[in-house]
Design a protein around this motif. Structure first.
Motif, PDB file in Angstrom:
ATOM      1  N   HIS A  91     -44.682  -9.593 -79.816  1.00  0.00           N
ATOM      2  CA  HIS A  91     -44.831 -10.310 -81.093  1.00  0.00           C
ATOM      3  C   HIS A  91     -45.033  -9.294 -82.227  1.00  0.00           C
ATOM      4  CE1 HIS A  91     -45.669 -14.427 -79.472  1.00  0.00           C
ATOM      5  NE2 HIS A  91     -46.068 -13.739 -78.436  1.00  0.00           N
ATOM      6  N   ALA A  92     -45.914  -8.312 -81.960  1.00  0.00           N
ATOM      7  CA  ALA A  92     -46.266  -7.337 -83.003  1.00  0.00           C
ATOM      8  C   ALA A  92     -45.059  -6.493 -83.394  1.00  0.00           C
ATOM      9  CB  ALA A  92     -47.399  -6.444 -82.497  1.00  0.00           C
TER      10      ALA A  92
ATOM     11  N   MET B   8     -51.927  -7.360 -85.161  1.00  0.00           N
ATOM     12  CA  MET B   8     -53.023  -7.686 -84.244  1.00  0.00           C
ATOM     13  C   MET B   8     -54.352  -7.845 -84.958  1.00  0.00           C
ATOM     14  SD  MET B   8     -51.287  -6.468 -81.018  1.00  0.00           S
ATOM     15  CE  MET B   8     -51.266  -4.842 -81.415  1.00  0.00           C
ATOM     16  N   GLU B   9     -54.495  -7.081 -86.026  1.00  0.00           N
ATOM     17  CA  GLU B   9     -55.714  -7.205 -86.842  1.00  0.00           C
ATOM     18  C   GLU B   9     -55.827  -8.629 -87.391  1.00  0.00           C
ATOM     19  OE1 GLU B   9     -56.067  -3.974 -89.699  1.00  0.00           O
ATOM     20  OE2 GLU B   9     -56.840  -5.422 -91.164  1.00  0.00           O
ATOM     21  N   VAL B  10     -54.719  -9.148 -87.862  1.00  0.00           N
ATOM     22  CA  VAL B  10     -54.751 -10.488 -88.461  1.00  0.00           C
ATOM     23  C   VAL B  10     -54.807 -11.568 -87.378  1.00  0.00           C
ATOM     24  CG1 VAL B  10     -53.447 -12.118 -89.893  1.00  0.00           C
ATOM     25  CG2 VAL B  10     -53.591  -9.715 -90.555  1.00  0.00           C
ATOM     26  N   SER B  11     -54.093 -11.366 -86.280  1.00  0.00           N
ATOM     27  CA  SER B  11     -54.051 -12.455 -85.289  1.00  0.00           C
ATOM     28  C   SER B  11     -55.282 -12.499 -84.383  1.00  0.00           C
ATOM     29  CB  SER B  11     -52.764 -12.418 -84.467  1.00  0.00           C
ATOM     30  OG  SER B  11     -52.593 -11.175 -83.865  1.00  0.00           O
ATOM     31  N   THR B  12     -55.748 -11.330 -83.901  1.00  0.00           N
ATOM     32  CA  THR B  12     -56.886 -11.383 -82.959  1.00  0.00           C
ATOM     33  C   THR B  12     -57.986 -10.353 -83.263  1.00  0.00           C
ATOM     34  OG1 THR B  12     -55.542 -10.043 -81.448  1.00  0.00           O
ATOM     35  CG2 THR B  12     -55.664 -12.379 -80.967  1.00  0.00           C
ATOM     36  N   ILE B  13     -57.881  -9.674 -84.401  1.00  0.00           N
ATOM     37  CA  ILE B  13     -58.840  -8.615 -84.790  1.00  0.00           C
ATOM     38  C   ILE B  13     -59.049  -7.626 -83.651  1.00  0.00           C
ATOM     39  CG2 ILE B  13     -60.918  -8.156 -86.153  1.00  0.00           C
ATOM     40  CD1 ILE B  13     -61.310 -11.070 -86.633  1.00  0.00           C
TER      41      ILE B  13
ATOM     42  N   ILE C 203     -44.896   6.149 -87.184  1.00  0.00           N
ATOM     43  CA  ILE C 203     -46.277   5.691 -87.384  1.00  0.00           C
ATOM     44  C   ILE C 203     -46.354   4.469 -88.309  1.00  0.00           C
ATOM     45  CG2 ILE C 203     -46.810   7.312 -89.273  1.00  0.00           C
ATOM     46  CD1 ILE C 203     -49.681   7.474 -88.014  1.00  0.00           C
ATOM     47  N   GLU C 204     -45.379   4.325 -89.198  1.00  0.00           N
ATOM     48  CA  GLU C 204     -45.406   3.154 -90.092  1.00  0.00           C
ATOM     49  C   GLU C 204     -45.175   1.866 -89.298  1.00  0.00           C
ATOM     50  OE1 GLU C 204     -46.616   3.385 -93.028  1.00  0.00           O
ATOM     51  OE2 GLU C 204     -46.723   5.565 -92.785  1.00  0.00           O
ATOM     52  N   VAL C 205     -44.303   1.945 -88.302  1.00  0.00           N
ATOM     53  CA  VAL C 205     -44.074   0.774 -87.426  1.00  0.00           C
ATOM     54  C   VAL C 205     -45.362   0.496 -86.635  1.00  0.00           C
ATOM     55  CG1 VAL C 205     -42.749  -0.100 -85.445  1.00  0.00           C
ATOM     56  CG2 VAL C 205     -41.577   1.146 -87.275  1.00  0.00           C
ATOM     57  N   ALA C 206     -45.977   1.556 -86.129  1.00  0.00           N
ATOM     58  CA  ALA C 206     -47.232   1.388 -85.365  1.00  0.00           C
ATOM     59  C   ALA C 206     -48.297   0.733 -86.242  1.00  0.00           C
ATOM     60  CB  ALA C 206     -47.713   2.744 -84.850  1.00  0.00           C
ATOM     61  N   LYS C 207     -48.385   1.162 -87.490  1.00  0.00           N
ATOM     62  CA  LYS C 207     -49.412   0.590 -88.390  1.00  0.00           C
ATOM     63  C   LYS C 207     -49.159  -0.893 -88.644  1.00  0.00           C
ATOM     64  CE  LYS C 207     -50.652   4.637 -91.164  1.00  0.00           C
ATOM     65  NZ  LYS C 207     -50.320   5.347 -92.407  1.00  0.00           N
ATOM     66  N   LYS C 208     -47.878  -1.248 -88.761  1.00  0.00           N
ATOM     67  CA  LYS C 208     -47.567  -2.679 -88.984  1.00  0.00           C
ATOM     68  C   LYS C 208     -47.889  -3.514 -87.739  1.00  0.00           C
ATOM     69  CE  LYS C 208     -44.264  -4.795 -91.431  1.00  0.00           C
ATOM     70  NZ  LYS C 208     -42.881  -5.177 -91.825  1.00  0.00           N
ATOM     71  N   MET C 209     -47.660  -2.919 -86.584  1.00  0.00           N
ATOM     72  CA  MET C 209     -48.017  -3.625 -85.338  1.00  0.00           C
ATOM     73  C   MET C 209     -49.531  -3.845 -85.294  1.00  0.00           C
ATOM     74  SD  MET C 209     -45.578  -1.633 -82.603  1.00  0.00           S
ATOM     75  CE  MET C 209     -46.172  -2.532 -81.162  1.00  0.00           C
ATOM     76  N   THR C 210     -50.252  -2.799 -85.671  1.00  0.00           N
ATOM     77  CA  THR C 210     -51.718  -2.889 -85.692  1.00  0.00           C
ATOM     78  C   THR C 210     -52.169  -3.966 -86.672  1.00  0.00           C
ATOM     79  OG1 THR C 210     -51.977  -0.602 -85.008  1.00  0.00           O
ATOM     80  CG2 THR C 210     -53.808  -1.560 -86.233  1.00  0.00           C
ATOM     81  N   LYS C 211     -51.482  -4.045 -87.800  1.00  0.00           N
ATOM     82  CA  LYS C 211     -51.817  -5.063 -88.806  1.00  0.00           C
ATOM     83  C   LYS C 211     -51.636  -6.468 -88.214  1.00  0.00           C
ATOM     84  CE  LYS C 211     -53.017  -6.367 -92.854  1.00  0.00           C
ATOM     85  NZ  LYS C 211     -54.375  -6.050 -93.314  1.00  0.00           N
TER      86      LYS C 211
END
Ligand SMILES: Cc1ncc(COP(=O)(O)O)c(C=O)c1O
Length: 405
Positions: A113-114, A249-254, A239-247
């Protein structure tokens, strides 16, 4: 949950899948559920390892949301997990980690999903097509059709994709369901490849190179069998793709459970520390144990299938495995069984013999195929073999008449 993902279902259809305990006394007419790739085959290894992977978390530990705020790519990745992922890939030689960002997810399912969120943009005029070559992992379709994202959509078999538009191709290698090593089939400008490498481990397939694709997904579920911990990881070049993936997950499940991350960190480290020597007398090399067990199961299955004269199995090439140092063939986590003479519903045929499988249609292909888990508990595997032998006994009965060669 329904009956079409590879995870265990709380309300699983099979009465034969108790979640714990001995199954030696399974009644002979028990329905066996080999629809899912539930990796309980590995329990015997981990039982043998006793307390090696036991770890304790005290009440005051791991309270914070944050694991490593200094990590620019993924602030909720536990440093111990990061270290053990690198150690394991280094020991096995299946993927490069230098120069990659690691993003952890609740299973590689969440990472999918991310990734799709991260590589698409709301500025695109149309939803980006997501394709995979048939036979493809059935959950891709299920996930994308359930989410109905405004950013992307499932667009079917990659072999048939002919649009002159940006696309994402999911490349599953080794493939689920067929076990073969694959590369992308669409090759056009503007395509993004996501490599799902859940099964690129030495027990399933020869390790022929250390992969360096832009986006690579792995999961503890298939690597060590710890599906219940729900830990997957992505190796991401940009790393920009990785940061967006992290974002995402941050929004969906923190973030992702620290308990799960720490448990898997421990397990991966134990595997990494003991897997350097193939053929070690201690018998504590996880990949050696698993490869031997799967090799044995595949030999038995191939012999049984041959005797039935009704089915075929894929043949895998002999290849040099850089990890084990020997020449070997694949022993996939699933058997992709084809009814020889065409069949409307091979899944139904197996079901009549009390074996639950997943039929070819769900993988975008012929219903004459079924996918059968090879990573079940020993007792279930033995019942599979008994029942396949009985299907042979039923040749020319029940309308499943087959021409015997
Ligand atoms: C090819 C493939 N990718 C991803 C997954 C998802 O694994 P998990 O979410 O357990 O990490 C599976 C599970 O069966 C799989 O077969």
């Amino acid at each position: 949950m329904g009956g079409s993902t590879d995870q265990v279902h709380a309300n699983g259809r099979s009465p034969a899948a108790p979640n714990s305990g001995d199954t030696k006394n399974l009644p002979l007419d028990t329905l066996i559920n080999l629809d899912h790739g539930d990796p309980r085959m590995y329990e015997s290894f981990w039982r043998k390892m006793g307390d090696e992977c036991t770890f304790v978390i005290k009440g005051y530990e791991s309270l914070s949301y944050f694991s490593n705020p200094k990590n620019p790519a993924c602030w909720f990745l536990e440093p111990k997990l990061e270290d053990s992922i690198k150690a394991l890939h280094g020991a096995v030689g299946n993927a490069v980690t230098d120069g990659y960002s690691i993003v952890v997810g609740t299973g590689s399912s969440q990472l999918l999903h991310a990734v799709l969120y991260a590589v698409t943009s709301p500025d695109q005029p149309n939803q980006t097509s997501v394709v995979a070559a048939a036979p493809y992992y059935s959950s891709y379709v299920e996930i994308l059709n359930l989410v109905r994202s405004g950013l992307y959509k499932w667009d079917g078999d990659a072999h048939e994709f002919d649009k002159d538009e940006p696309y994402i191709e999911l490349v599953t290698s080794p493939n689920n369901p067929s076990g073969v090593i694959r590369g992308p089939v669409v090759s056009r400008d503007g395509g993004i490849l996501v490599h799902d490498l859940a099964y690129y481990w030495p027990q399933y397939t020869p390790i022929t190179s250390s992969l360096e694709f832009d986006i690579m997904l792995f999961t503890a579920s298939k690597c060590t069998g710890h599906a219940g911990s729900r830990i997957g990881w992505a190796l991401v070049k940009d790393i920009e793709v990785a940061k967006k993936m992290t974002k995402f997950m941050e929004v969906s499940t923190i973030g992702v459970s620290k308990e799960s991350q720490l448990r898997v960190a421990k397990i991966l480290q134990v595997v990494a520390d003991r897997c350097k020597r193939f053929g070690s007398p201690e018998g504590d090399n996880f990949f050696e144990f698993s490869k031997n067990l799967l090799t044995k199961r595949w030999e038995i299955l191939r012999e049984t299938v041959k005797k039935t004269q009704m089915f075929t199995l894929p043949k895998y090439p002999l290849q040099h495995c850089n990890y084990t140092g020997d020449v070997t063939q694949a022993h996939p986590a699933f058997a992709w069984i084809k009814y020889k003479d065409g069949m409307d519903d091979c899944e139904m045929l197996f079901k009549e013999h009390k074996i639950l499988t997943r039929g070819g249609k769900k993988f975008g292909t012929d219903p004459g195929f079924v996918r059968v888990s090879m990573v079940s508990r020993e007792e279930e595997f033995n019942l599979l073999i008994d029942r396949l032998s009985m299907i042979q006994g039923l040749n020319n009965v029940d309308g499943y008449a087959a021409e015997i060669e």
